[in-house]
Design a protein around this motif. Sequence first.
Motif, PDB file in Angstrom:
ATOM      1  N   SER A  26       0.828  -1.214   0.000  1.00  0.00           N
ATOM      2  CA  SER A  26       0.000   0.000   0.000  1.00  0.00           C
ATOM      3  C   SER A  26       0.861   1.262   0.000  1.00  0.00           C
ATOM      4  O   SER A  26       0.488   2.265  -0.614  1.00  0.00           O
ATOM      5  CB  SER A  26      -0.981   0.004   1.172  1.00  0.00           C
ATOM      6  N   ASP A  27       2.039   1.234   0.662  1.00  0.00           N
ATOM      7  CA  ASP A  27       2.941   2.389   0.613  1.00  0.00           C
ATOM      8  C   ASP A  27       3.496   2.588  -0.796  1.00  0.00           C
ATOM      9  O   ASP A  27       3.589   3.720  -1.285  1.00  0.00           O
ATOM     10  CB  ASP A  27       4.090   2.230   1.603  1.00  0.00           C
ATOM     11  N   ARG A  30       0.770   4.023  -2.832  1.00  0.00           N
ATOM     12  CA  ARG A  30       0.578   5.451  -2.510  1.00  0.00           C
ATOM     13  C   ARG A  30       1.625   6.317  -3.186  1.00  0.00           C
ATOM     14  O   ARG A  30       1.343   7.424  -3.646  1.00  0.00           O
ATOM     15  CB  ARG A  30       0.628   5.672  -1.002  1.00  0.00           C
ATOM     16  N   ASP A  33       0.698   6.562  -6.821  1.00  0.00           N
ATOM     17  CA  ASP A  33      -0.467   7.423  -6.918  1.00  0.00           C
ATOM     18  C   ASP A  33      -0.068   8.888  -6.739  1.00  0.00           C
ATOM     19  O   ASP A  33      -0.574   9.772  -7.440  1.00  0.00           O
ATOM     20  CB  ASP A  33      -1.518   7.014  -5.883  1.00  0.00           C
TER      21      ASP A  33
END
Length: 165
Positions: A26-27, A30, A33
């Motif tokens: 998820s990091d 991110r 993103d």
Amino acid sequence: MANQVQRKSVPERPAGWPVGSFTTYSDAQRAVDGLSDQEFPVEDLSIVGVDLMQVEKVVGRLTWPRVVGGGALSGAWLGIFIGLIFALFAVPGAGWVVFATSLVIGAIFGMVFAAISYAMTGGQRDFSSSTAIVAGRYDVVCDPATAERARDAIAAMGIGTSTQK
């Protein structure tokens, strides 16, 4: 032309420079993103899982009631599906009877097949589990032409650890 289509469908090892390293997916996501929000050409990026492991998480002990109950639920779902299809084409007024009968028959067949399957293991695997592939870390790799810009932008975001050249 056929070779181009074939090459695109076969995954290749990503080339480029690592511009960020993260402990969680998820990091890494991110970070990509965040680069996308800055209108960075994200097609130059890849998220690469490093130090892959297969993890099997034991979720519970298998017992006869659990096996038979799970089989009944599984069979009932199949029965519901088949019952709905038959109920659509049944004689008016008989749809619910067809639906209920399919559900019960599905549950019975599910119980029987689950019991047979469990009995055939001979007690060799008396637990249920879920398996997943996880990585020790996730690197964001970038095309060398834009790698420095990506590295600096990720470092400015303060997510994970940025890789220095």
